[in-house]
Design an enzyme around this catalytic site. Sequence first.
Site, mmCIF file in Angstrom:
data_model
loop_
_atom_site.group_PDB
_atom_site.id
_atom_site.type_symbol
_atom_site.label_atom_id
_atom_site.label_comp_id
_atom_site.label_asym_id
_atom_site.label_seq_id
_atom_site.Cartn_x
_atom_site.Cartn_y
_atom_site.Cartn_z
ATOM 1 N N HIS A 17 9.024 -10.600 -0.115
ATOM 2 C CA HIS A 17 9.314 -11.850 0.590
ATOM 3 C C HIS A 17 9.920 -12.873 -0.370
ATOM 4 O O HIS A 17 10.184 -12.573 -1.535
ATOM 5 C CB HIS A 17 8.094 -12.380 1.321
ATOM 6 N N HIS A 20 8.370 -13.428 -3.868
ATOM 7 C CA HIS A 20 8.700 -12.390 -4.857
ATOM 8 C C HIS A 20 10.145 -12.581 -5.329
ATOM 9 O O HIS A 20 10.442 -12.459 -6.522
ATOM 10 C CB HIS A 20 8.591 -10.992 -4.238
ATOM 11 N N CYS A 125 -13.681 -9.774 -2.309
ATOM 12 C CA CYS A 125 -12.517 -10.068 -1.461
ATOM 13 C C CYS A 125 -11.436 -9.053 -1.788
ATOM 14 O O CYS A 125 -10.928 -9.011 -2.917
ATOM 15 C CB CYS A 125 -11.987 -11.484 -1.693
ATOM 16 N N CYS A 128 -7.932 -10.491 -2.842
ATOM 17 C CA CYS A 128 -7.817 -10.888 -4.254
ATOM 18 C C CYS A 128 -8.135 -9.729 -5.174
ATOM 19 O O CYS A 128 -7.899 -9.819 -6.375
ATOM 20 C CB CYS A 128 -8.800 -11.998 -4.596
ATOM 21 N N CYS A 143 -12.742 -16.386 1.866
ATOM 22 C CA CYS A 143 -11.888 -16.594 0.695
ATOM 23 C C CYS A 143 -10.834 -17.632 1.072
ATOM 24 O O CYS A 143 -10.144 -17.459 2.081
ATOM 25 C CB CYS A 143 -11.229 -15.269 0.289
ATOM 26 N N HIS A 146 -7.338 -15.952 1.433
ATOM 27 C CA HIS A 146 -7.111 -14.883 2.421
ATOM 28 C C HIS A 146 -7.782 -15.132 3.763
ATOM 29 O O HIS A 146 -7.564 -14.371 4.703
ATOM 30 C CB HIS A 146 -7.514 -13.531 1.829
ATOM 31 N N LYS A 296 2.080 -23.333 5.864
ATOM 32 C CA LYS A 296 2.107 -22.053 5.152
ATOM 33 C C LYS A 296 3.053 -21.107 5.895
ATOM 34 O O LYS A 296 3.132 -21.139 7.128
ATOM 35 C CB LYS A 296 0.673 -21.494 5.136
ATOM 36 N N LYS A 299 4.163 -14.547 9.221
ATOM 37 C CA LYS A 299 4.913 -13.840 10.268
ATOM 38 C C LYS A 299 4.499 -14.364 11.639
ATOM 39 O O LYS A 299 5.330 -14.577 12.500
ATOM 40 C CB LYS A 299 4.643 -12.335 10.167
HETATM 41 N N1 MSP Z 1 0.066 -7.529 -8.261
HETATM 42 C C1 MSP Z 1 -0.344 -8.853 -8.518
HETATM 43 C C2 MSP Z 1 0.264 -9.366 -9.813
HETATM 44 C C3 MSP Z 1 -0.037 -8.530 -11.013
HETATM 45 S S1 MSP Z 1 0.796 -9.114 -12.421
HETATM 46 C C4 MSP Z 1 0.123 -8.309 -13.666
HETATM 47 C C5 MSP Z 1 0.077 -9.747 -7.362
HETATM 48 N N2 MSP Z 1 1.086 -9.305 -6.620
HETATM 49 S S2 MSP Z 1 1.735 -10.065 -5.334
HETATM 50 O O1 MSP Z 1 2.600 -9.118 -4.694
HETATM 51 O O2 MSP Z 1 0.709 -10.664 -4.540
HETATM 52 O O3 MSP Z 1 2.710 -11.108 -5.951
HETATM 53 C C6 MSP Z 1 2.264 -12.197 -6.632
HETATM 54 C C7 MSP Z 1 3.411 -13.088 -7.098
HETATM 55 O O4 MSP Z 1 4.445 -13.208 -6.107
HETATM 56 C C8 MSP Z 1 2.978 -14.524 -7.272
HETATM 57 O O5 MSP Z 1 2.322 -14.818 -8.410
HETATM 58 C C9 MSP Z 1 4.289 -15.192 -7.234
HETATM 59 O O6 MSP Z 1 4.955 -14.907 -8.419
HETATM 60 C C10 MSP Z 1 4.939 -14.518 -6.087
HETATM 61 N N3 MSP Z 1 4.580 -15.164 -4.822
HETATM 62 C C11 MSP Z 1 3.958 -14.586 -3.765
HETATM 63 N N4 MSP Z 1 3.956 -15.469 -2.738
HETATM 64 C C12 MSP Z 1 4.525 -16.607 -3.104
HETATM 65 C C13 MSP Z 1 4.970 -17.782 -2.432
HETATM 66 N N5 MSP Z 1 4.759 -18.028 -1.151
HETATM 67 N N6 MSP Z 1 5.684 -18.673 -3.142
HETATM 68 C C14 MSP Z 1 6.035 -18.447 -4.453
HETATM 69 N N7 MSP Z 1 5.673 -17.354 -5.087
HETATM 70 C C15 MSP Z 1 4.692 -16.539 -4.554
HETATM 71 O O7 MSP Z 1 -0.503 -10.815 -7.226
#
Ligand code: MSP
Length: 506
Positions: A17, A20, A125, A128, A143, A146, A296, A299
Site C-alpha cells: 500500500h 510501503h 496481539c 503486532c 490493541c 489493531h 485512518k 479498505k
Molecule cells: N515486517 C515489519 C517490519 C520489519 S523491519 C525489520 C512490518 N511490516 S509492515 O508491512 O507492517 O510495514 C511496516 C512499515 O510500512 C512501516 O514502518 C512503514 O515504513 C510502512 N507503513 C505501513 N503503513 C503506513 C502508513 N499508513 N503510512 C506510512 N507508512 C506506513 O512492520
Amino acid sequence: MEKYITTPIYYLNGLPHIGHAYTTILGDVMKKFEQMRGNSVYYSTGTDEHGQKNQHSIEESSLSAEDFLKERSDNFKNLFVDLGIDFDYFVRTSKPEHKKIVREILQDIYDRGLIVKKSYEGLYCEGCEQFKKKSDLDENGCCPDHKVAPKAISEENYFFKLEPYRQWLIDYIKSHPDWIEPQNYANEVLGMLKSPLDDLCISRPKSRVWLGVELPFDSDYVTYIWFDALVNYISTLNFGHNPDFNKIWENSHHLIGKDILKPHCIYWPIMLHALGINPVKHCFVHGYWIGEGGVKMSKSLGNAVDPVEVINMLGVDALRFYLINNMTLSGDSQVSIDLLKQGYRMLANNIGNLQMRVLKMTQKSLEGKVPSPLAMNDGDKKLLNDISAMFSRVYSRDMDLETTGELAASIIKAGDMTNAYFAANEPWVLAKNPDQRGRFEAVVYTTLEALRLIGLAMYPLTPATTAKILQSLGIESPVFKADFTIMKLKEGTLIKVGDPLFPFVE
Ligand code: MSP
C-alpha cells in the site's frame, strides 16, 4: 564513501500500500540525492516472510507456503521496480542465507548466557506479533493499533533479558542526539525507557507457529519474528563472514515508520550491543499516511490509496513528488486521490507549463536552437545565481527527512521564481520588436538555463521527468551530479518539443 540505507521489510499478509510505497520511495530519493553528491549507496528493501500473520494468510490461501510467499513478495518487488526504485538488494527472510545468519546470531547470544527458558502467561496481539501489558491496551482492552483484543496465552519460551542494557541505551541516546530523527521520536523512546524493560520473548513453539527460523538450540521452537526480521539489516551484509562489515555498518541508515519504533530503537540496539556491534548510525522515523480529513485509511472506508492505481492515473513521478513533498516531519500526513491530483496539477502548472511555453517559443521564434546569452542583464543573472545558490545549499545539507522535504520545496520555489521572471520579462512582446532581439534571446536563454537547473535538481524525486527535461534541452548524455554552475547550456543546441511532462488528467 559507501552509505547503507535500509527500509523495513514488509509483511506479506496484504498487498503493498501507499505506506510501503512511501518508505521505499524515500530511501530511493535519499540514495539518488547521495549519488548526486558523489557518494555511493547500497540500498536494501524486501519482505518479511515469517510469523503468525503471514502463516494465517498462507493457511487461508490455496497455495503452498513457498508459492504464496514468492507471489506476494513479487508483488512488492514489481511495484518497487515500477516506482523507479534502484534497490541493490531485495531481502527475503525465507532465503537460506538469511536464516543461516539468524541461527548463528542466536547461538552466539545463547552461548553468551543471555537467553533463558521459562514459562510465560501473557496477552498476545497477533497484529503486532508481540506480548502486551494491560497498560498497553485501550479502554476496551484492545490493541490500540489493531483494535483487536489480544489472546491470553500460556507457554514455555526462551527469553532475552533487556533490562541490564536499559541504562546503557538511555546514555547512548542522550550522547547521540541525532541517532533517532526527528527528535520527538528520540524523546518517545526515552519515555519508553523510563520503566524497567520486560524480558523479550524470542521464541514461538512450533505447535503454534510453524513459519519461522528454527532455534539452533531447540528444534521445538522457531525464532520470534522480530528477532529474525531485524537481523536482515546485517544478514544483507553477510555479517560474520564479511571482513568489510564494520566499515559499511558505520554508515548505515534505517528508515522506519513510527509504528515500529520500539523494535528498532530498543530491541535492535540491545541485540547489537550484546553482539558487540554499534547501533545503526541513524534511524529516520516518519509518521503515517492517513486519509483526507485526517481519517485512518482503510479498505472498508473506501479511502485507501492504491499505489498501482495512482501510477496508472498520474504516473510514477507525480506520486514520488507528492509523497516526499507532503510528509510532515512531526506527525501524520494526508493523502487521497484528490490530493494527489492537486499535487499533479501543481507540477503541471509550475514545471510542465514553464517547459512547454519556453520550448514552443524557442521552436517558433529561434529555429529550435538555444539562443545567445550575450545580452543577459543583472536581473537575468540574479535569477540563475539565486536558483543555483538555493540548490547548492539544499545539496550541501545532511541527508535526512528534512532535507528531502526541503528539496521538493526548493523545486517548487525555483519553478515559481522562473515563471514570475518569464511573465515579468514578457519575451512574447520582445519577440515582436527587432530592436529587442538581444534581450529576447537573453530572456529565453535564462529561462532555458533555469529549467536545466530545475530538471537536474529534481532528479532524486522525479528521475523520469528529469530525463525528459534534459533531453528536451538537447542534453543527450546528462551527468546527474549536484553541480549547479550556471551558463552551461550551449548556444546553438537543438531543443526538442516533446509531449507535455504532466499531460491533462480529468
Ligand atoms: N515486517 C515489519 C517490519 C520489519 S523491519 C525489520 C512490518 N511490516 S509492515 O508491512 O507492517 O510495514 C511496516 C512499515 O510500512 C512501516 O514502518 C512503514 O515504513 C510502512 N507503513 C505501513 N503503513 C503506513 C502508513 N499508513 N503510512 C506510512 N507508512 C506506513 O512492520
